[in-house]
Design a protein around this motif. Sequence first.
Motif, PDB file in Angstrom:
ATOM      1  N   ILE A  60       0.845  -1.205   0.000  1.00 13.50           N
ATOM      2  CA  ILE A  60       0.000   0.000   0.000  1.00 13.50           C
ATOM      3  C   ILE A  60       0.878   1.251   0.000  1.00 13.50           C
ATOM      4  O   ILE A  60       0.602   2.220  -0.721  1.00 13.50           O
ATOM      5  CB  ILE A  60      -0.967  -0.017   1.205  1.00 13.50           C
ATOM      6  N   ALA A  61       1.956   1.241   0.776  1.00 16.80           N
ATOM      7  CA  ALA A  61       2.872   2.389   0.817  1.00 16.80           C
ATOM      8  C   ALA A  61       3.516   2.604  -0.548  1.00 16.80           C
ATOM      9  O   ALA A  61       3.655   3.740  -1.011  1.00 16.80           O
ATOM     10  CB  ALA A  61       3.934   2.174   1.891  1.00 16.80           C
ATOM     11  N   ILE A  62       3.897   1.521  -1.207  1.00 18.78           N
ATOM     12  CA  ILE A  62       4.507   1.638  -2.538  1.00 18.78           C
ATOM     13  C   ILE A  62       3.496   2.208  -3.527  1.00 18.78           C
ATOM     14  O   ILE A  62       3.821   3.083  -4.338  1.00 18.78           O
ATOM     15  CB  ILE A  62       5.051   0.267  -3.008  1.00 18.78           C
ATOM     16  N   ILE A  63       2.273   1.753  -3.452  1.00 18.57           N
ATOM     17  CA  ILE A  63       1.226   2.257  -4.348  1.00 18.57           C
ATOM     18  C   ILE A  63       0.968   3.742  -4.078  1.00 18.57           C
ATOM     19  O   ILE A  63       0.844   4.546  -5.015  1.00 18.57           O
ATOM     20  CB  ILE A  63      -0.063   1.422  -4.197  1.00 18.57           C
ATOM     21  N   LEU A  64       0.905   4.122  -2.802  1.00 14.43           N
ATOM     22  CA  LEU A  64       0.687   5.529  -2.453  1.00 14.43           C
ATOM     23  C   LEU A  64       1.848   6.400  -2.933  1.00 14.43           C
ATOM     24  O   LEU A  64       1.633   7.504  -3.453  1.00 14.43           O
ATOM     25  CB  LEU A  64       0.487   5.682  -0.945  1.00 14.43           C
ATOM     26  N   LEU A  65       3.065   5.919  -2.781  1.00 10.41           N
ATOM     27  CA  LEU A  65       4.225   6.677  -3.263  1.00 10.41           C
ATOM     28  C   LEU A  65       4.210   6.798  -4.785  1.00 10.41           C
ATOM     29  O   LEU A  65       4.564   7.843  -5.339  1.00 10.41           O
ATOM     30  CB  LEU A  65       5.521   6.023  -2.793  1.00 10.41           C
ATOM     31  N   ALA A  66       3.788   5.745  -5.463  1.00 11.16           N
ATOM     32  CA  ALA A  66       3.696   5.796  -6.923  1.00 11.16           C
ATOM     33  C   ALA A  66       2.632   6.806  -7.348  1.00 11.16           C
ATOM     34  O   ALA A  66       2.851   7.606  -8.276  1.00 11.16           O
ATOM     35  CB  ALA A  66       3.384   4.411  -7.474  1.00 11.16           C
ATOM     36  N   LEU A  67       1.483   6.786  -6.677  1.00  5.90           N
ATOM     37  CA  LEU A  67       0.428   7.757  -6.990  1.00  5.90           C
ATOM     38  C   LEU A  67       0.902   9.186  -6.708  1.00  5.90           C
ATOM     39  O   LEU A  67       0.632  10.106  -7.492  1.00  5.90           O
ATOM     40  CB  LEU A  67      -0.835   7.445  -6.187  1.00  5.90           C
ATOM     41  N   GLU A  68       1.598   9.348  -5.601  1.00  6.66           N
ATOM     42  CA  GLU A  68       2.129  10.671  -5.260  1.00  6.66           C
ATOM     43  C   GLU A  68       3.123  11.141  -6.320  1.00  6.66           C
ATOM     44  O   GLU A  68       3.111  12.305  -6.732  1.00  6.66           O
ATOM     45  CB  GLU A  68       2.798  10.625  -3.889  1.00  6.66           C
ATOM     46  N   SER A  69       3.965  10.250  -6.791  1.00  7.65           N
ATOM     47  CA  SER A  69       4.929  10.602  -7.839  1.00  7.65           C
ATOM     48  C   SER A  69       4.211  10.998  -9.124  1.00  7.65           C
ATOM     49  O   SER A  69       4.611  11.947  -9.809  1.00  7.65           O
ATOM     50  CB  SER A  69       5.872   9.434  -8.111  1.00  7.65           C
ATOM     51  N   ILE A  70       3.154  10.275  -9.460  1.00  6.44           N
ATOM     52  CA  ILE A  70       2.377  10.604 -10.660  1.00  6.44           C
ATOM     53  C   ILE A  70       1.732  11.980 -10.504  1.00  6.44           C
ATOM     54  O   ILE A  70       1.763  12.809 -11.427  1.00  6.44           O
ATOM     55  CB  ILE A  70       1.327   9.510 -10.936  1.00  6.44           C
ATOM     56  N   ILE A  71       1.164  12.241  -9.331  1.00  5.85           N
ATOM     57  CA  ILE A  71       0.517  13.537  -9.083  1.00  5.85           C
ATOM     58  C   ILE A  71       1.554  14.668  -9.153  1.00  5.85           C
ATOM     59  O   ILE A  71       1.308  15.714  -9.758  1.00  5.85           O
ATOM     60  CB  ILE A  71      -0.220  13.527  -7.728  1.00  5.85           C
ATOM     61  N   ILE A  72       2.716  14.454  -8.571  1.00 10.90           N
ATOM     62  CA  ILE A  72       3.770  15.471  -8.619  1.00 10.90           C
ATOM     63  C   ILE A  72       4.225  15.683 -10.060  1.00 10.90           C
ATOM     64  O   ILE A  72       4.442  16.817 -10.501  1.00 10.90           O
ATOM     65  CB  ILE A  72       4.948  15.079  -7.700  1.00 10.90           C
ATOM     66  N   GLY A  73       4.356  14.617 -10.826  1.00  8.79           N
ATOM     67  CA  GLY A  73       4.744  14.740 -12.235  1.00  8.79           C
ATOM     68  C   GLY A  73       3.725  15.534 -13.032  1.00  8.79           C
ATOM     69  O   GLY A  73       4.082  16.411 -13.824  1.00  8.79           O
ATOM     70  N   ILE A  74       2.449  15.236 -12.821  1.00 10.31           N
ATOM     71  CA  ILE A  74       1.386  15.976 -13.518  1.00 10.31           C
ATOM     72  C   ILE A  74       1.410  17.447 -13.102  1.00 10.31           C
ATOM     73  O   ILE A  74       1.273  18.343 -13.945  1.00 10.31           O
ATOM     74  CB  ILE A  74       0.009  15.328 -13.240  1.00 10.31           C
ATOM     75  N   THR A  75       1.612  17.686 -11.821  1.00 10.24           N
ATOM     76  CA  THR A  75       1.675  19.064 -11.329  1.00 10.24           C
ATOM     77  C   THR A  75       2.850  19.811 -11.962  1.00 10.24           C
ATOM     78  O   THR A  75       2.715  20.980 -12.342  1.00 10.24           O
ATOM     79  CB  THR A  75       1.797  19.079  -9.792  1.00 10.24           C
ATOM     80  N   LEU A  76       3.985  19.162 -12.091  1.00  9.24           N
ATOM     81  CA  LEU A  76       5.143  19.795 -12.731  1.00  9.24           C
ATOM     82  C   LEU A  76       4.865  20.097 -14.201  1.00  9.24           C
ATOM     83  O   LEU A  76       5.258  21.154 -14.710  1.00  9.24           O
ATOM     84  CB  LEU A  76       6.379  18.908 -12.596  1.00  9.24           C
TER      85      LEU A  76
END
Length: 95
Positions: free
Chosen positions: A7-23
Amino acid sequence: MATARDIAIILLALESIIIGITLIVLVVQVIRLVKLLREEVIPIVRSTQETVGTVRGTATFMSDHLVQPVVKVSSYTAGARQAINTLFGGRNSRK
């Protein structure tokens, strides 16, 4: 424990995707800002500089052709008045 890790890995992956989209959105906004500056603000600044140049020219013209002659005539008149008062003993207007 493995489930929490997954779950932590999935959350970190989602967070990375969100940060990438934000950038990506941020980069697009910066590109739009640069485009706005080129197309809108710079012509306004140029127009303002032209207006300032026109005003400067008008002020110089007015100074050369109106203000300076009036000041010269006024100073000659004041000097002549003072000379007449001094020569002919007119009363002093200053007390």
